[in-house]
Design a protein around this motif. Structure first.
Motif, PDB file in Angstrom:
ATOM      1  N   ARG A 158       0.878  -1.171   0.000  1.00  0.00           N
ATOM      2  CA  ARG A 158       0.000   0.000   0.000  1.00  0.00           C
ATOM      3  C   ARG A 158       0.909   1.213   0.000  1.00  0.00           C
ATOM      4  O   ARG A 158       2.121   1.102   0.273  1.00  0.00           O
ATOM      5  CB  ARG A 158      -0.866   0.006   1.262  1.00  0.00           C
ATOM      6  CG  ARG A 158      -0.043   0.000   2.550  1.00  0.00           C
ATOM      7  CD  ARG A 158      -0.839   0.335   3.767  1.00  0.00           C
ATOM      8  NE  ARG A 158      -0.045   0.218   4.986  1.00  0.00           N
ATOM      9  CZ  ARG A 158       0.814   1.128   5.438  1.00  0.00           C
ATOM     10  NH1 ARG A 158       1.036   2.242   4.735  1.00  0.00           N
ATOM     11  NH2 ARG A 158       1.472   0.938   6.570  1.00  0.00           N
ATOM     12  N   PRO A 159       0.396   2.401  -0.272  1.00  0.00           N
ATOM     13  CA  PRO A 159       1.221   3.595  -0.085  1.00  0.00           C
ATOM     14  C   PRO A 159       1.724   3.659   1.361  1.00  0.00           C
ATOM     15  O   PRO A 159       0.937   3.560   2.308  1.00  0.00           O
ATOM     16  CB  PRO A 159       0.261   4.743  -0.402  1.00  0.00           C
ATOM     17  CG  PRO A 159      -0.738   4.138  -1.339  1.00  0.00           C
ATOM     18  CD  PRO A 159      -0.928   2.731  -0.853  1.00  0.00           C
ATOM     19  N   GLY A 160       3.020   3.761   1.506  1.00  0.00           N
ATOM     20  CA  GLY A 160       3.614   3.776   2.835  1.00  0.00           C
ATOM     21  C   GLY A 160       4.272   2.479   3.239  1.00  0.00           C
ATOM     22  O   GLY A 160       5.028   2.437   4.223  1.00  0.00           O
ATOM     23  N   THR A 161       4.024   1.400   2.504  1.00  0.00           N
ATOM     24  CA  THR A 161       4.689   0.126   2.801  1.00  0.00           C
ATOM     25  C   THR A 161       6.203   0.277   2.631  1.00  0.00           C
ATOM     26  O   THR A 161       6.679   0.890   1.676  1.00  0.00           O
ATOM     27  CB  THR A 161       4.180  -0.990   1.876  1.00  0.00           C
ATOM     28  OG1 THR A 161       2.815  -1.277   2.199  1.00  0.00           O
ATOM     29  CG2 THR A 161       4.992  -2.269   2.045  1.00  0.00           C
ATOM     30  N   VAL A 162       6.944  -0.283   3.570  1.00  0.00           N
ATOM     31  CA  VAL A 162       8.405  -0.297   3.511  1.00  0.00           C
ATOM     32  C   VAL A 162       8.859  -1.659   2.993  1.00  0.00           C
ATOM     33  O   VAL A 162       8.440  -2.697   3.508  1.00  0.00           O
ATOM     34  CB  VAL A 162       9.022  -0.021   4.898  1.00  0.00           C
ATOM     35  CG1 VAL A 162      10.531  -0.253   4.872  1.00  0.00           C
ATOM     36  CG2 VAL A 162       8.713   1.409   5.339  1.00  0.00           C
ATOM     37  N   ILE A 163       9.697  -1.651   1.962  1.00  0.00           N
ATOM     38  CA  ILE A 163      10.235  -2.878   1.366  1.00  0.00           C
ATOM     39  C   ILE A 163      11.744  -2.890   1.564  1.00  0.00           C
ATOM     40  O   ILE A 163      12.431  -1.921   1.223  1.00  0.00           O
ATOM     41  CB  ILE A 163       9.893  -2.966  -0.132  1.00  0.00           C
ATOM     42  CG1 ILE A 163       8.369  -2.955  -0.339  1.00  0.00           C
ATOM     43  CG2 ILE A 163      10.508  -4.220  -0.746  1.00  0.00           C
ATOM     44  CD1 ILE A 163       7.953  -2.880  -1.801  1.00  0.00           C
ATOM     45  N   VAL A 164      12.248  -3.978   2.130  1.00  0.00           N
ATOM     46  CA  VAL A 164      13.690  -4.145   2.350  1.00  0.00           C
ATOM     47  C   VAL A 164      14.145  -5.373   1.580  1.00  0.00           C
ATOM     48  O   VAL A 164      13.557  -6.452   1.702  1.00  0.00           O
ATOM     49  CB  VAL A 164      14.022  -4.310   3.846  1.00  0.00           C
ATOM     50  CG1 VAL A 164      15.525  -4.472   4.032  1.00  0.00           C
ATOM     51  CG2 VAL A 164      13.502  -3.127   4.655  1.00  0.00           C
ATOM     52  N   CYS A 165      15.193  -5.218   0.798  1.00  0.00           N
ATOM     53  CA  CYS A 165      15.758  -6.319   0.004  1.00  0.00           C
ATOM     54  C   CYS A 165      17.213  -6.512   0.432  1.00  0.00           C
ATOM     55  O   CYS A 165      18.028  -5.579   0.311  1.00  0.00           O
ATOM     56  CB  CYS A 165      15.661  -5.990  -1.481  1.00  0.00           C
ATOM     57  SG  CYS A 165      16.031  -7.368  -2.584  1.00  0.00           S
ATOM     58  N   ASP A 166      17.530  -7.691   0.938  1.00  0.00           N
ATOM     59  CA  ASP A 166      18.846  -7.929   1.525  1.00  0.00           C
ATOM     60  C   ASP A 166      19.842  -8.430   0.480  1.00  0.00           C
ATOM     61  O   ASP A 166      19.468  -8.914  -0.587  1.00  0.00           O
ATOM     62  CB  ASP A 166      18.713  -8.957   2.654  1.00  0.00           C
ATOM     63  CG  ASP A 166      19.877  -8.908   3.631  1.00  0.00           C
ATOM     64  OD1 ASP A 166      20.686  -7.959   3.556  1.00  0.00           O
ATOM     65  OD2 ASP A 166      19.981  -9.810   4.483  1.00  0.00           O
TER      66      ASP A 166
END
Length: 222
Positions: A158-166
């Motif tokens: 959603r707008p505001g979701t934080v995505i982290v890719c390691d």
């Protein structure tokens, strides 16, 4: 002191200075080792960062792609409120069994849903179930599928979701445009995806420490 020895020593200093002793998490790593899982978990400092990101975000729903033995899952689950939930996806049934035991050991089983099978199939099922949107999405699985995982992450966000890719720096090999390493190509694909999707505002951070020289990309959905 060599760079790698120094990086590890500084990581040890960070943990000794800022963290309370945590025999539960120590036992989780010991169980992973005893069960033959590869030692590719996030470091304690990185795990604490994930937990803090969950708290900063005020997250109640987390999606993790790549469970392994559940070390990072536990860190994030600890950052959730009592009514929060994390869905974590793991391909290997043995890893999943170890992870479930670790969740019991850490007292977070009531906050964790572990799905076993190919992550792309699990992601499609989550989408079909309208399981999203998730507040935080952590991608730490097979690197060649990074763009596919990121594509599903966008569908489940959603707008505001934080995505982290390691693991997107790969000891600096991410600079190698002509390499044939599938993991490096997956890291570069993550950069291309985040940089090319106008719905994402992101950056990447190089890291050194107990896990060597690597880094992670982090983005927010606009």
């Amino acid at each position: 002191m060599s760079n790698k020895k120094s990086w590890r020593a500084v990581d040890d200093y960070i943990v000794a200075s800022l963290f309370e002793p945590d025999p539960v998490l120590d036992s989780v790593l010991a169980a992973n080792h005893d069960q033959g899982l590869p030692a590719i978990d996030v470091s304690p400092a990185q795990g604490k960062l994930l937990s803090l990101l969950v708290r900063m975000q005020g997250a109640k729903k987390i999606l993790e792609v790549g469970t392994l033995g559940g070390y990072s899952t536990i860190w994030m689950a600890r950052g959730l409120p009592s009514d929060g939930r994390i869905v974590t996806l793991e391909l290997d049934p043995h890893h999943a069994r170890v992870a479930r035991s670790n969740f019991d050991r850490a007292g977070v089983s009531d906050r964790v849903e572990l799905r076993v099978g190919p992550a792309l199939q699990s992601l499609a099922a989550l989408d079909a179930e309208n399981a999203g949107p998730f507040d935080v999405i952590f991608i730490d699985a097979d690197k060649p599928n990074n763009p596919n995982y990121l594509s599903w992450a966008m569908r489940l966000s959603r707008p505001g979701t934080v995505i982290v890719c390691d693991n997107v720096i790969r000891d600096g090999a991410v600079l190698d445009e002509d390499g044939r390493d599938a993991n490096v190509e997956g890291a570069r694909a993550a950069f291309s995806f985040i940089g090319g999707d106008k719905r994402l505002d992101g950056t990447a951070i190089q890291t050194v420490g107990a896990k060597g020289y690597d880094g992670f990309a982090i983005a927010i959905v606009d």
